[in-house]
Design an enzyme around this catalytic site. Sequence first.
Site, PDB file in Angstrom:
ATOM      1  N   TYR A  21       5.032  -2.817 -94.731  1.00 60.94           N
ATOM      2  CA  TYR A  21       5.757  -3.150 -95.964  1.00 60.94           C
ATOM      3  C   TYR A  21       6.991  -2.273 -96.145  1.00 60.94           C
ATOM      4  O   TYR A  21       7.230  -1.747 -97.227  1.00 60.94           O
ATOM      5  CB  TYR A  21       4.839  -2.974 -97.185  1.00 60.94           C
ATOM      6  CG  TYR A  21       3.538  -3.737 -97.095  1.00 60.94           C
ATOM      7  CD1 TYR A  21       3.538  -5.116 -97.010  1.00 60.94           C
ATOM      8  CD2 TYR A  21       2.316  -3.069 -97.096  1.00 60.94           C
ATOM      9  CE1 TYR A  21       2.338  -5.827 -96.930  1.00 60.94           C
ATOM     10  CE2 TYR A  21       1.121  -3.775 -97.018  1.00 60.94           C
ATOM     11  CZ  TYR A  21       1.150  -5.142 -96.940  1.00 60.94           C
ATOM     12  OH  TYR A  21      -0.024  -5.834 -96.861  1.00 60.94           O
ATOM     13  N   TYR A 148      -3.291 -12.196-104.479  1.00 65.27           N
ATOM     14  CA  TYR A 148      -2.927 -11.679-103.141  1.00 65.27           C
ATOM     15  C   TYR A 148      -4.178 -11.752-102.262  1.00 65.27           C
ATOM     16  O   TYR A 148      -5.248 -11.272-102.662  1.00 65.27           O
ATOM     17  CB  TYR A 148      -2.422 -10.224-103.217  1.00 65.27           C
ATOM     18  CG  TYR A 148      -2.222  -9.644-101.844  1.00 65.27           C
ATOM     19  CD1 TYR A 148      -1.076  -9.955-101.108  1.00 65.27           C
ATOM     20  CD2 TYR A 148      -3.202  -8.853-101.240  1.00 65.27           C
ATOM     21  CE1 TYR A 148      -0.908  -9.476 -99.817  1.00 65.27           C
ATOM     22  CE2 TYR A 148      -3.036  -8.364 -99.950  1.00 65.27           C
ATOM     23  CZ  TYR A 148      -1.887  -8.683 -99.245  1.00 65.27           C
ATOM     24  OH  TYR A 148      -1.730  -8.219 -97.972  1.00 65.27           O
ATOM     25  N   ASP A 242     -12.714 -13.593-103.457  1.00 67.41           N
ATOM     26  CA  ASP A 242     -12.201 -12.579-102.550  1.00 67.41           C
ATOM     27  C   ASP A 242     -12.463 -11.221-103.203  1.00 67.41           C
ATOM     28  O   ASP A 242     -11.728 -10.798-104.102  1.00 67.41           O
ATOM     29  CB  ASP A 242     -10.703 -12.832-102.329  1.00 67.41           C
ATOM     30  CG  ASP A 242     -10.057 -11.783-101.435  1.00 67.41           C
ATOM     31  OD1 ASP A 242     -10.730 -10.787-101.106  1.00 67.41           O
ATOM     32  OD2 ASP A 242      -8.876 -11.956-101.075  1.00 67.41           O
ATOM     33  N   LYS A 271     -12.261  -3.514 -96.939  1.00 66.38           N
ATOM     34  CA  LYS A 271     -11.869  -2.279 -97.635  1.00 66.38           C
ATOM     35  C   LYS A 271     -12.974  -1.207 -97.634  1.00 66.38           C
ATOM     36  O   LYS A 271     -13.120  -0.516 -96.644  1.00 66.38           O
ATOM     37  CB  LYS A 271     -11.446  -2.593 -99.073  1.00 66.38           C
ATOM     38  CG  LYS A 271     -10.210  -3.482 -99.175  1.00 66.38           C
ATOM     39  CD  LYS A 271      -8.957  -2.677 -99.167  1.00 66.38           C
ATOM     40  CE  LYS A 271      -7.730  -3.523 -99.436  1.00 66.38           C
ATOM     41  NZ  LYS A 271      -6.519  -2.901 -98.958  1.00 66.38           N
TER      42      LYS A 271
HETATM   43  C1  PLP Z   1      -8.024  -9.088-102.460  1.00 65.68           C
HETATM   44  C2  PLP Z   1      -7.496  -8.841-101.072  1.00 65.68           C
HETATM   45  N1  PLP Z   1      -7.696  -9.763-100.124  1.00 65.68           N
HETATM   46  C3  PLP Z   1      -7.267  -9.583 -98.869  1.00 65.68           C
HETATM   47  C4  PLP Z   1      -6.597  -8.437 -98.503  1.00 65.68           C
HETATM   48  C5  PLP Z   1      -6.112  -8.267 -97.088  1.00 65.68           C
HETATM   49  O1  PLP Z   1      -6.854  -7.283 -96.441  1.00 65.68           O
HETATM   50  P1  PLP Z   1      -6.286  -6.585 -95.110  1.00 65.68           P
HETATM   51  O2  PLP Z   1      -5.130  -5.751 -95.531  1.00 65.68           O
HETATM   52  O3  PLP Z   1      -7.444  -5.788 -94.603  1.00 65.68           O
HETATM   53  O4  PLP Z   1      -5.899  -7.686 -94.183  1.00 65.68           O
HETATM   54  C6  PLP Z   1      -6.368  -7.447 -99.453  1.00 65.68           C
HETATM   55  C7  PLP Z   1      -5.642  -6.219 -99.116  1.00 65.68           C
HETATM   56  O5  PLP Z   1      -5.141  -5.509 -99.950  1.00 65.68           O
HETATM   57  C8  PLP Z   1      -6.838  -7.656-100.774  1.00 65.68           C
HETATM   58  O6  PLP Z   1      -6.643  -6.744-101.744  1.00 65.68           O
END
Ligand code: PLP
Length: 421
Positions: A21, A148, A242, A271
């Site tokens: 980023y 996101y 998610d 995470k």
């Molecule tokens: C809610 C959510 N989904 C998906 C992702 C993507 O995860 P990664 O960065 O491990 O690909 C993130 C990352 O911040 C997230 O916060």
Amino acid sequence: MPRPNHPQWFEQGAAHIWLPYAQMKTAAPPLPVVKTAGSRLYLDDGRELIDGVANWWTACHGMNHPHIQRTIHAQIDVLPHVMMGGLAHEQSYRLASRLAALLPGDLNHVFFSDSGSVAVEVALKMAIQARLNHGGKGHKILSFRGGYHGDTFATMSVCDPEEGMHHLFQSVLLQNIIADLPTTPEHITALRDILDRHHTELAAILVEPLVQGAGGMVMHDHSVLHILRELADEYGLTLIFDEIFTGFHRTGALFACESAGVVPDIITLSKALTGGFLPLAATIARTHIFNAFYDDNPQHALMHGPTFMGNALACAAANASLDLFEREPRAEQVRAIEAHLRESLEPCRSATHVRDVRVIGAIGVVELESSVDVRVIQHELIARQVWVRPFRNIIYLTPALTITSDDLNQLTTAITHVVGV
Ligand SMILES: Cc1ncc(COP(=O)(O)O)c(C=O)c1O
């Protein structure tokens, strides 16, 4: 540009590394870290920072937790990795059964991958193929403004199209459907209207439950998730939560879905799954989704299989992390963090450039006027020995759940000072 007294590895690598980023031409150089412990980052120049974001929301037990370290050390000597195609190992099987036992309802079928984005890709693929296997056609995903879900192509197509960071790709992404979260009667009506018009094209509804994280740390209440469950049932759609950010006590309960009392059809985790040690993600489906694949037709199989799927070291770390959730009082720690964040960040509300202060679980947010340059704020916070990563107009704290009250105090005091309280 690296400073001349930085370590040699930093000087040499800086010309070759491509940062996340970041506009490589203008990005501030990252801070070289030489050691971590608990909530502390030790820099090469002798400075010590308190980690206010738990390493991008992963290090829920703090960094270097000895139980996870020992478990990984033991695993590495015996079986670091075997491919999951045709071979099995104990850590992944144990982890699958433990996750199934912890998750509500019949979220019982665990597919491992190696990052959050891929876990969401797999969830979308499962939802779409579950329909295709039954002769259905709907293949679009309904997701929400402010959401996101990752940086890969399918996940970019379900992020917020304007506020999100992927708008450059809009014309080449999958054409999905975006709506406002049903937080008001008007938005509920608008969502119903979208579903009336588009439900035959749709396969699933995808949401980050309780908190939209990287999209702006925006919170909603349980009722939104109940409405989404009802609408998904009414229109015959798969509901995907998610929980890559919200899972593992970040919002209070072990999973956000649990505190809301809503069982999605598919959930994604990553995470904090390994306690922040190693990359691992999981997409977990309910039995009716699994059964849509389970028959004699080989074409109905889920054709997905990341090379490092179910990596034994990562699964060992995740099992050790689950041990800690069983043994140590994370739920109480989150309650204490929440109370502290509420009390100590509230005064920020009176500062001139602060638009909002909000807290849930171990997430504390100070939203600023958009005119404020958060890079300056980050700089000032580092000077006060605090590591946070503000984005857009958002300063937030997502500390390790094990952070001491002194360290937490230092984090919140620094924030209140820099926003001008
Ligand atoms: C809610 C959510 N989904 C998906 C992702 C993507 O995860 P990664 O960065 O491990 O690909 C993130 C990352 O911040 C997230 O916060």
